[in-house]
Motif scaffolding. Structure first.
Motif, mmCIF file in Angstrom:
data_model
loop_
_atom_site.group_PDB
_atom_site.id
_atom_site.type_symbol
_atom_site.label_atom_id
_atom_site.label_comp_id
_atom_site.label_asym_id
_atom_site.label_seq_id
_atom_site.Cartn_x
_atom_site.Cartn_y
_atom_site.Cartn_z
ATOM 1 N N ALA A 57 11.851 40.723 -26.926
ATOM 2 C CA ALA A 57 12.542 39.140 -26.800
ATOM 3 C C ALA A 57 11.361 38.303 -27.604
ATOM 4 C CB ALA A 57 12.096 39.093 -25.484
ATOM 5 N N ASN A 211 8.412 25.794 -26.263
ATOM 6 C CA ASN A 211 9.779 26.205 -27.210
ATOM 7 C C ASN A 211 10.115 24.829 -27.886
ATOM 8 O OD1 ASN A 211 9.460 28.816 -26.498
ATOM 9 N ND2 ASN A 211 10.888 28.534 -24.525
ATOM 10 N N ARG A 232 7.915 33.039 -16.489
ATOM 11 C CA ARG A 232 9.393 32.594 -16.183
ATOM 12 C C ARG A 232 10.305 32.568 -17.333
ATOM 13 N NH1 ARG A 232 6.660 29.123 -12.429
ATOM 14 N NH2 ARG A 232 6.900 27.370 -13.804
ATOM 15 N N LEU A 233 9.602 31.882 -18.500
ATOM 16 C CA LEU A 233 10.555 31.727 -19.724
ATOM 17 C C LEU A 233 10.832 32.935 -20.564
ATOM 18 C CD1 LEU A 233 9.234 28.282 -20.544
ATOM 19 C CD2 LEU A 233 11.287 28.696 -19.379
ATOM 20 N N TYR A 234 9.715 33.959 -20.370
ATOM 21 C CA TYR A 234 9.774 34.928 -21.179
ATOM 22 C C TYR A 234 11.214 36.054 -20.880
ATOM 23 C CZ TYR A 234 8.613 39.286 -23.954
ATOM 24 O OH TYR A 234 8.594 40.367 -24.713
ATOM 25 N N GLN A 235 12.005 36.220 -21.835
ATOM 26 C CA GLN A 235 13.106 36.955 -21.459
ATOM 27 C C GLN A 235 13.049 38.627 -21.801
ATOM 28 O OE1 GLN A 235 15.929 35.336 -20.678
ATOM 29 N NE2 GLN A 235 14.676 33.890 -20.518
ATOM 30 N N LYS A 238 8.642 41.875 -18.191
ATOM 31 C CA LYS A 238 7.379 41.223 -17.680
ATOM 32 C C LYS A 238 6.211 42.263 -17.519
ATOM 33 C CE LYS A 238 9.803 37.484 -16.856
ATOM 34 N NZ LYS A 238 10.905 37.271 -17.452
#
Length: 256
Positions: A57, A211, A232-235, A238
């Motif tokens: 990611a 970003n 929360r933003l990392y795709q 986790k």
């Protein structure tokens, strides 16, 4: 000389016979179909290949526009940004530091001159950190030194001590020469351009983009819990550190 054909492409050619609407090789054993992502995709069995490496990611990009002596900037860098960077695995978070803030650039008799919100000492601190980054190149080398400077008693007087602790391989003399010479001025001019190019224009510091974007909501979330925001933003998958985070609210920024 004929170009080299990747093995994955050769495998696909072997699987998908010309002129046929099916891939006859797709009745091969599962370990062969799952041996590469290209083959699994051609045979439409990706969901049945849990061992396939997942595509990496993209990291979350956080840029901090700040000035070296702004109290709120120092608190955010030390308590939020540095701690989040330490907690997260490499490749999950990319950080850009731009020390300039609410400074003003002038051309005095053909030479660049800078005026800073917290006086000449802040301009010196900004330039020290810009020259440190230029000399070290590697983020993991210079960020702990900047953390040391910003968390210590003096941003401008503790460079030697911070280098001895975190980056003894760096030459303080080269950094000093940068600060005193044209390179330091050029670096500050570059930071001025980056800051002035912000859209929307910055109104205070610390000014945070995530970003490549700045909104009031992103700023508030970053100040409240940068770790939570990045998680929360990392795709991608986790890490354990993303189980949750709470942090005290920091003071309001240094407005222009």
């Amino acid at each position: 000389m004929a170009p080299t054909v990747p093995l994955a492409v050769l495998a696909l050619v072997a699987l998908v016979a010309p002129g046929l609407g099916v891939a006859p090789g797709c009745d091969s054993p599962a370990h062969r179909l799952c041996s590469s992502r290209d083959i699994a995709a051609a045979c439409q069995v990706e969901s049945r290949c849990p061992s396939l490496p997942q595509p990496a990611a993209a990291p979350v990009e956080v840029s901090l526009y700040y000035e070296s002596l702004c109290p709120a900037c120092r608190e955010f860098l030390v308590l939020k940004l540095f701690s989040t960077w330490l907690l997260l695995p490499e490749g999950m978070l990319n950080i850009t530091l731009v020390p300039y803030g609410n400074a003003q650039e002038r051309n005095v008799s053909g030479k660049l001159d800078f005026q800073c919100q917290h006086g000449p000492e802040e301009c010196l601190g900004n330039m020290i950190e810009a020259c440190l980054m230029n000399e070290a190149k590697n983020f993991s080398t210079y960020f702990p030194v900047i953390f040391c400077l910003e968390s210590g008693s003096s941003v401008t007087k503790n460079l030697e001590a911070c280098l001895q602790i975190y980056a003894p391989e760096l030459d303080s003399g080269r950094i000093a020469a940068c600060v005193q010479g044209d390179t330091g001025l050029a670096l500050m001019h570059h930071n001025a351009q980056l800051t002035e190019a912000l859209d929307p224009p910055h109104q205070y510091v610390p000014w945070i983009t995530v970003n490549g974007k700045h909104t009031d909501e992103l700023q508030t979330q970053a100040e409240a819990s940068l770790l939570g925001l990045v998680c929360r933003l990392y795709q991608g998958e986790k890490p354990e550190a993303c189980g949750g985070s709470k942090a005290p609210k920091i003071p309001s920024g240094c407005r222009r």
